[in-house]
Design a protein around this motif. Structure first.
Motif, PDB file in Angstrom:
ATOM      1  N   VAL A 145      14.469  34.878  29.311  1.00 45.76           N
ATOM      2  CA  VAL A 145      13.785  33.752  27.791  1.00 45.76           C
ATOM      3  C   VAL A 145      13.178  34.275  26.558  1.00 45.76           C
ATOM      4  O   VAL A 145      13.186  34.669  25.605  1.00 45.76           O
ATOM      5  N   ARG A 146      11.686  34.440  27.951  1.00 42.89           N
ATOM      6  CA  ARG A 146      10.662  34.848  27.312  1.00 42.89           C
ATOM      7  C   ARG A 146      11.098  36.318  26.818  1.00 42.89           C
ATOM      8  O   ARG A 146      10.028  36.975  26.077  1.00 42.89           O
ATOM      9  N   LEU A 147      11.631  36.625  27.174  1.00 44.02           N
ATOM     10  CA  LEU A 147      11.879  38.323  26.825  1.00 44.02           C
ATOM     11  C   LEU A 147      13.501  38.712  25.952  1.00 44.02           C
ATOM     12  O   LEU A 147      13.247  39.727  25.752  1.00 44.02           O
ATOM     13  N   GLY A 148      13.980  37.239  25.819  1.00 45.77           N
ATOM     14  CA  GLY A 148      14.769  37.872  24.670  1.00 45.77           C
ATOM     15  C   GLY A 148      16.259  38.262  25.876  1.00 45.77           C
ATOM     16  O   GLY A 148      17.234  38.388  24.726  1.00 45.77           O
ATOM     17  N   ARG A 149      16.273  37.679  26.728  1.00 42.02           N
ATOM     18  CA  ARG A 149      17.740  38.591  27.646  1.00 42.02           C
ATOM     19  C   ARG A 149      18.518  37.185  27.243  1.00 42.02           C
ATOM     20  O   ARG A 149      18.831  37.111  27.675  1.00 42.02           O
ATOM     21  N   LEU A 150      17.694  35.842  27.743  1.00 42.96           N
ATOM     22  CA  LEU A 150      18.458  34.805  27.414  1.00 42.96           C
ATOM     23  C   LEU A 150      18.163  33.982  26.441  1.00 42.96           C
ATOM     24  O   LEU A 150      17.208  33.541  26.219  1.00 42.96           O
ATOM     25  N   THR A 151      19.272  33.140  26.287  1.00 46.69           N
ATOM     26  CA  THR A 151      18.642  32.023  24.810  1.00 46.69           C
ATOM     27  C   THR A 151      18.739  31.021  25.969  1.00 46.69           C
ATOM     28  O   THR A 151      18.820  30.393  27.094  1.00 46.69           O
ATOM     29  N   SER A 152      17.775  29.478  25.825  1.00 49.20           N
ATOM     30  CA  SER A 152      17.117  28.390  26.228  1.00 49.20           C
ATOM     31  C   SER A 152      18.760  27.912  27.429  1.00 49.20           C
ATOM     32  O   SER A 152      18.493  27.127  27.613  1.00 49.20           O
ATOM     33  N   GLU A 153      19.949  27.260  25.817  1.00 48.16           N
ATOM     34  CA  GLU A 153      20.816  27.164  26.412  1.00 48.16           C
ATOM     35  C   GLU A 153      21.004  27.780  27.890  1.00 48.16           C
ATOM     36  O   GLU A 153      21.628  27.532  28.048  1.00 48.16           O
ATOM     37  N   GLU A 154      21.691  29.049  27.491  1.00 51.87           N
ATOM     38  CA  GLU A 154      22.457  29.911  28.206  1.00 51.87           C
ATOM     39  C   GLU A 154      21.391  29.727  30.155  1.00 51.87           C
ATOM     40  O   GLU A 154      21.658  29.758  31.137  1.00 51.87           O
ATOM     41  N   ALA A 155      20.029  29.481  29.236  1.00 50.13           N
ATOM     42  CA  ALA A 155      18.913  29.343  30.698  1.00 50.13           C
ATOM     43  C   ALA A 155      19.006  27.802  31.195  1.00 50.13           C
ATOM     44  O   ALA A 155      18.950  27.135  32.866  1.00 50.13           O
ATOM     45  N   ALA A 156      19.744  26.863  29.859  1.00 49.01           N
ATOM     46  CA  ALA A 156      19.554  25.833  30.540  1.00 49.01           C
ATOM     47  C   ALA A 156      21.042  25.710  31.716  1.00 49.01           C
ATOM     48  O   ALA A 156      20.772  24.521  32.982  1.00 49.01           O
ATOM     49  N   ARG A 157      22.263  26.134  31.671  1.00 52.34           N
ATOM     50  CA  ARG A 157      23.541  25.824  32.029  1.00 52.34           C
ATOM     51  C   ARG A 157      23.549  27.209  33.424  1.00 52.34           C
ATOM     52  O   ARG A 157      24.085  27.180  33.886  1.00 52.34           O
ATOM     53  N   SER A 158      22.485  28.445  33.113  1.00 54.68           N
ATOM     54  CA  SER A 158      21.994  29.194  34.612  1.00 54.68           C
ATOM     55  C   SER A 158      22.408  28.944  35.790  1.00 54.68           C
ATOM     56  O   SER A 158      21.965  27.953  36.199  1.00 54.68           O
ATOM     57  N   PRO A 159      23.575  29.356  36.959  1.00 61.88           N
ATOM     58  CA  PRO A 159      23.992  28.948  38.235  1.00 61.88           C
ATOM     59  C   PRO A 159      21.876  29.643  38.393  1.00 61.88           C
ATOM     60  O   PRO A 159      21.743  28.788  39.618  1.00 61.88           O
ATOM     61  N   LEU A 160      21.208  30.462  38.289  1.00 62.33           N
ATOM     62  CA  LEU A 160      20.296  30.687  38.833  1.00 62.33           C
ATOM     63  C   LEU A 160      18.810  29.820  38.494  1.00 62.33           C
ATOM     64  O   LEU A 160      18.188  30.580  38.304  1.00 62.33           O
ATOM     65  N   ARG A 161      19.151  28.919  37.673  1.00 66.23           N
ATOM     66  CA  ARG A 161      18.247  27.472  36.563  1.00 66.23           C
ATOM     67  C   ARG A 161      16.678  27.214  37.538  1.00 66.23           C
ATOM     68  O   ARG A 161      16.042  27.008  37.716  1.00 66.23           O
ATOM     69  N   ASN A 162      17.825  26.917  38.918  1.00 62.28           N
ATOM     70  CA  ASN A 162      16.333  26.624  40.107  1.00 62.28           C
ATOM     71  C   ASN A 162      15.735  28.031  40.622  1.00 62.28           C
ATOM     72  O   ASN A 162      14.826  27.368  41.309  1.00 62.28           O
ATOM     73  N   VAL A 163      16.042  29.265  40.522  1.00 63.66           N
ATOM     74  CA  VAL A 163      14.816  30.488  41.108  1.00 63.66           C
ATOM     75  C   VAL A 163      13.667  30.263  40.434  1.00 63.66           C
ATOM     76  O   VAL A 163      13.589  30.691  39.482  1.00 63.66           O
ATOM     77  N   ILE A 164      12.349  29.802  41.404  1.00 67.98           N
ATOM     78  CA  ILE A 164      11.381  29.884  40.694  1.00 67.98           C
ATOM     79  C   ILE A 164      10.236  31.503  41.407  1.00 67.98           C
ATOM     80  O   ILE A 164      10.869  32.289  42.611  1.00 67.98           O
TER      81      ILE A 164
END
Ligand code: CA
Length: 244
Positions: A145-164
């Protein structure tokens, strides 16, 4: 720097949520020593709980021992000690291999504050009625998201959202983000695990933090709201108010 006396008040709550079998979050604080911390553990079976508890215990121990003084250096070194404690323990027991935890901490000395974080637990400040997120998540999707490659909405739905992308205890070394600011009477800080921020958006958080409730009531309200919204993960919050 202002020489006026600044005092702090705090409260905390932690809840298993409605879906998870156990609570792998941990928290600790000491108003007297100016230290507040939230950790969100990960790893199989009991490992996540052990990692977050180890991190909180080590961090609190370092920051509250007799010779301890709240400072940026002390806090950074306490994070490194927590990292080492988990890393060492996980290498002694195969069942704990790979365990880790996030950490977000607020350390204050008079009106000077340092916020440290590793992972995706957050620190917010309600300052002059505006909610600001102080920390940046070390998570795959938030970095996109910070790099402008995903929107916040896409980030919230992503299956990878748990990856830290950073955690305490999984590597021999860890890099900590540190933010420094001056506190002002009336400021309200929130330290929390992602079980709160996944369920409540920033507008909801701001609305609740603006309420003039007692801090323990506020904590209870935050946990209840996250549970009402699904309670899909463990929920932990520490709130700290700057009084005059
Ligand atoms: Ca979590």
């Amino acid at each position: 720097m202002s020489t006026a006396t600044v005092t702090y008040q705090a409260a905390a709550a932690s809840d298993r949520g409605r879906k998870r079998p156990a609570n792998e979050d941990a928290f600790g604080f000491s108003v007297e020593h100016g230290v507040y911390v939230v950790c969100d553990g990960m790893g199989g079976a009991a490992a996540g709980e052990i990692a977050s508890t180890l991190a909180v215990d080590e961090f609190m121990h370092r920051m509250t021992e007799k010779s301890a003084k709240p400072s940026r250096e002390a806090a950074e070194s306490a994070v490194l000690a927590s990292n080492a404690a988990i890393y060492t323990r996980s290498h002694r027991n195969a069942k704990l291999s790979g365990m880790g935890t996030t950490l977000v901490s607020l350390v204050v000395e008079a009106s000077q504050a340092w916020i440290l974080n590793v992972g995706d637990s957050r620190c917010y400040r309600l300052h002059e009625d505006t909610l600001e997120q102080i920390t940046l998540d070390h998570s795959l999707v938030e970095e996109q998201v910070r790099l402008g490659r995903l929107t916040s909405e896409e980030a919230a739905r992503s299956p990878l959202r748990n990856v830290i992308t950073r955690a305490l205890g999984t590597q021999p070394h860890v890099t900590t983000d540190v933010f420094e600011l001056e506190t002002v009477p009336g400021d309200l800080f929130l330290l929390c695990s992602d079980g709160l921020t996944r369920e409540l958006c920033d507008d909801q958080l701001a609305q609740m933090l603006r309420s003039s409730h007692e801090l323990d009531v506020l904590c209870e309200d935050l946990v209840n709201a996250a549970n009402l919204s699904g309670g899909r993960d463990n929920i932990t919050c520490v709130v700290v108010r700057v009084a005059a």
